[in-house]
Design a protein around this motif. Structure first.
Motif, PDB file in Angstrom:
ATOM      1  N   UNK A 152       1.050  27.901 -10.359  1.00  0.00           N
ATOM      2  CA  UNK A 152       0.268  27.314  -9.256  1.00  0.00           C
ATOM      3  C   UNK A 152      -0.932  26.593  -9.886  1.00  0.00           C
ATOM      4  N   UNK A 153      -0.652  25.446 -10.449  1.00  0.00           N
ATOM      5  CA  UNK A 153      -1.648  24.704 -11.232  1.00  0.00           C
ATOM      6  C   UNK A 153      -1.944  23.371 -10.547  1.00  0.00           C
ATOM      7  N   UNK A 154      -3.228  23.155 -10.257  1.00  0.00           N
ATOM      8  CA  UNK A 154      -3.632  21.974  -9.494  1.00  0.00           C
ATOM      9  C   UNK A 154      -4.701  21.175 -10.237  1.00  0.00           C
ATOM     10  N   UNK A 155      -4.611  19.858 -10.098  1.00  0.00           N
ATOM     11  CA  UNK A 155      -5.623  18.942 -10.626  1.00  0.00           C
ATOM     12  C   UNK A 155      -6.305  18.290  -9.436  1.00  0.00           C
ATOM     13  N   UNK A 156      -7.633  18.228  -9.458  1.00  0.00           N
ATOM     14  CA  UNK A 156      -8.375  17.690  -8.320  1.00  0.00           C
ATOM     15  C   UNK A 156      -9.581  16.904  -8.802  1.00  0.00           C
ATOM     16  N   UNK A 157     -10.054  15.999  -7.941  1.00  0.00           N
ATOM     17  CA  UNK A 157     -11.253  15.243  -8.256  1.00  0.00           C
ATOM     18  C   UNK A 157     -11.667  14.384  -7.086  1.00  0.00           C
ATOM     19  N   UNK A 158     -12.907  13.925  -7.125  1.00  0.00           N
ATOM     20  CA  UNK A 158     -13.392  13.027  -6.085  1.00  0.00           C
ATOM     21  C   UNK A 158     -13.958  11.767  -6.718  1.00  0.00           C
ATOM     22  N   UNK A 159     -13.862  10.659  -6.007  1.00  0.00           N
ATOM     23  CA  UNK A 159     -14.399   9.370  -6.431  1.00  0.00           C
ATOM     24  C   UNK A 159     -13.880   9.014  -7.828  1.00  0.00           C
ATOM     25  N   UNK A 187      -5.130  16.746  -5.866  1.00  0.00           N
ATOM     26  CA  UNK A 187      -5.990  16.514  -4.708  1.00  0.00           C
ATOM     27  C   UNK A 187      -6.995  15.424  -5.068  1.00  0.00           C
ATOM     28  N   UNK A 188      -6.978  14.327  -4.328  1.00  0.00           N
ATOM     29  CA  UNK A 188      -7.864  13.193  -4.578  1.00  0.00           C
ATOM     30  C   UNK A 188      -8.727  12.970  -3.339  1.00  0.00           C
ATOM     31  N   UNK A 189     -10.049  13.046  -3.508  1.00  0.00           N
ATOM     32  CA  UNK A 189     -10.964  12.850  -2.383  1.00  0.00           C
ATOM     33  C   UNK A 189     -11.762  11.569  -2.591  1.00  0.00           C
ATOM     34  N   UNK A 190     -11.710  10.672  -1.609  1.00  0.00           N
ATOM     35  CA  UNK A 190     -12.453   9.405  -1.664  1.00  0.00           C
ATOM     36  C   UNK A 190     -12.304   8.721  -3.017  1.00  0.00           C
ATOM     37  N   UNK A 191     -11.082   8.470  -3.461  1.00  0.00           N
ATOM     38  CA  UNK A 191     -10.877   7.994  -4.837  1.00  0.00           C
ATOM     39  C   UNK A 191     -11.479   6.617  -5.104  1.00  0.00           C
ATOM     40  N   UNK A 192     -12.016   6.479  -6.325  1.00  0.00           N
ATOM     41  CA  UNK A 192     -12.550   5.214  -6.809  1.00  0.00           C
ATOM     42  C   UNK A 192     -11.434   4.516  -7.586  1.00  0.00           C
ATOM     43  N   UNK A 193     -10.675   3.686  -6.886  1.00  0.00           N
ATOM     44  CA  UNK A 193      -9.693   2.816  -7.518  1.00  0.00           C
ATOM     45  C   UNK A 193     -10.155   1.382  -7.322  1.00  0.00           C
ATOM     46  N   UNK A 194      -9.554   0.461  -8.058  1.00  0.00           N
ATOM     47  CA  UNK A 194     -10.043  -0.904  -8.044  1.00  0.00           C
ATOM     48  C   UNK A 194      -9.040  -1.912  -7.548  1.00  0.00           C
ATOM     49  N   UNK A 234       3.303  17.288  -5.528  1.00  0.00           N
ATOM     50  CA  UNK A 234       2.667  16.979  -4.255  1.00  0.00           C
ATOM     51  C   UNK A 234       1.304  16.337  -4.511  1.00  0.00           C
ATOM     52  N   UNK A 235       0.918  15.435  -3.622  1.00  0.00           N
ATOM     53  CA  UNK A 235      -0.395  14.783  -3.722  1.00  0.00           C
ATOM     54  C   UNK A 235      -1.032  14.779  -2.335  1.00  0.00           C
ATOM     55  N   UNK A 236      -2.315  15.116  -2.302  1.00  0.00           N
ATOM     56  CA  UNK A 236      -3.089  15.087  -1.071  1.00  0.00           C
ATOM     57  C   UNK A 236      -4.258  14.131  -1.274  1.00  0.00           C
ATOM     58  N   UNK A 237      -4.329  13.085  -0.438  1.00  0.00           N
ATOM     59  CA  UNK A 237      -5.371  12.066  -0.558  1.00  0.00           C
ATOM     60  C   UNK A 237      -6.287  12.148   0.654  1.00  0.00           C
ATOM     61  N   UNK A 238      -7.582  12.348   0.409  1.00  0.00           N
ATOM     62  CA  UNK A 238      -8.574  12.338   1.475  1.00  0.00           C
ATOM     63  C   UNK A 238      -9.300  11.000   1.490  1.00  0.00           C
ATOM     64  N   UNK A 239      -9.430  10.419   2.678  1.00  0.00           N
ATOM     65  CA  UNK A 239     -10.256   9.229   2.854  1.00  0.00           C
ATOM     66  C   UNK A 239     -11.251   9.492   3.985  1.00  0.00           C
TER      67      UNK A 239
END
Length: 301
Positions: A152-159, A187-194, A234-239
């Motif tokens: 049960x290994x998760x990678x997460x980050x914001x912006x 888990x990606x919250x408010x990601x900073x992509x270009x 699985x991927x969860x994207x927060x906007x």
């Protein structure tokens, strides 16, 4: 405008003509060890050259030998501000650990422009390799050995941290971690992509490599073949509705959905809120809703 300023990247930082860099925002560091929001904390040096530190968070409620999900967290801040050791991120990741009943590891990567991009990616990758060195229960840190459940290994980050998380999740496929570990979810919250030159001027200034707006690290939606290699199920994207980066998160979600990646992606938008509101207003009802969604995602509720 101050005539002594050579480059103005407000509200993040300015560069003076003599080369001095002044950061305009970011929260202060908070020491460890201590108990914070229901989690015990400690700092561990992963590498001395370059210096890479991780802050580890273990729920106070964890019983001896209890196995918990592992969350590898990457902080945001436009690649240039903030820290895993700051008040804002320490309190938030402590809450993730305690409320999701997980052991969390937050990486304090080097900041640009003093450490130009790709230092943030490289440091996060080294920290990730350090974390998974505990998969057999014989790594250097006793907390992770005793409590980490790498099924049960998760990678997460914001912006910007969400941006880095996406890249290292692809690197798991393209570079390999040297051990049999799979990422259960990201888990990606408010990601900073270009995708727009003007909005990406920080990247252009801070990156030491000659890249354009379609660099797959900056703009993963432009590289569907690489997105298809994303090493998680699985991927969860927060906007957030009023986030100036909202469209970037939406574009990423749609690109991942249309790619040949075989996993499941979900997008959740919060109405009336701005960039990283869940971090800025951690005690708000809507931030609580985000935390509950993260808890459900990690613990399959």
């Amino acid at each position: 405008m101050d005539t002594d300023i050579a480059h103005d990247f407000s509200p993040f930082f300015v560069v003076h003509k003599n080369g001095t860099i002044k950061r305009l925002m970011g929260s202060s560091p908070i020491p460890a060890p201590q108990t914070l929001n229901g989690a015990k904390t400690k700092d561990v040096t992963v590498s001395s050259d370059p210096k890479i530190t991780v802050r580890i968070f273990l729920p106070e409620s964890a019983s001896p030998g209890q196995k918990l999900p592992v969350v590898f967290y990457i902080h945001g801040g436009a690649f240039t501000i903030e820290s895993a050791l700051s008040i804002a991120y320490s309190s938030y990741v402590a809450s993730v650990a305690s409320k999701c009943n997980a052991i969390a590891i937050s990486v304090d990567y080097r900041l640009a422009p003093e450490a130009p991009i790709p230092a943030c990616y490289d440091d996060s990758w080294e920290a990730l390799k350090w974390v998974v060195s505990h998969v057999a229960g014989s790594g250097p840190d006793p907390w992770i050995n005793e409590h980490g459940d790498f099924t049960r290994f998760y990678v997460a980050g914001d912006s910007a941290g969400a941006n880095i998380a996406n890249t290292i999740a692809i690197w798991v496929s393209t570079k390999g971690l040297g051990c049999d570990v799979k990422i259960s979810g990201m888990i990606l919250a408010c990601p900073f992509f270009g995708h727009e030159v003007e909005l990406d001027k920080i990247w252009k200034y801070c990156c030491c490599e000659e890249t354009g707006v379609n660099d797959p690290r900056l703009n993963p939606a432009a590289s569907p073949d690489l997105l298809a290699k994303l090493a998680c199920e699985r991927v969860l994207v927060f906007t957030a509705e009023r986030d100036f980066l909202r469209e970037r998160g939406v574009t990423y979600y749609k690109a991942l959905e249309k790619s040949e990646w075989k996993g499941e992606v979900e997008s959740v938008e919060t109405e009336g809120e701005e960039h990283v509101f869940h971090l800025i207003k951690q005690d708000s009802e809507k931030a609580g809703d985000v935390m509950e969604k993260i808890n459900s995602f990690i613990n399959h509720k």
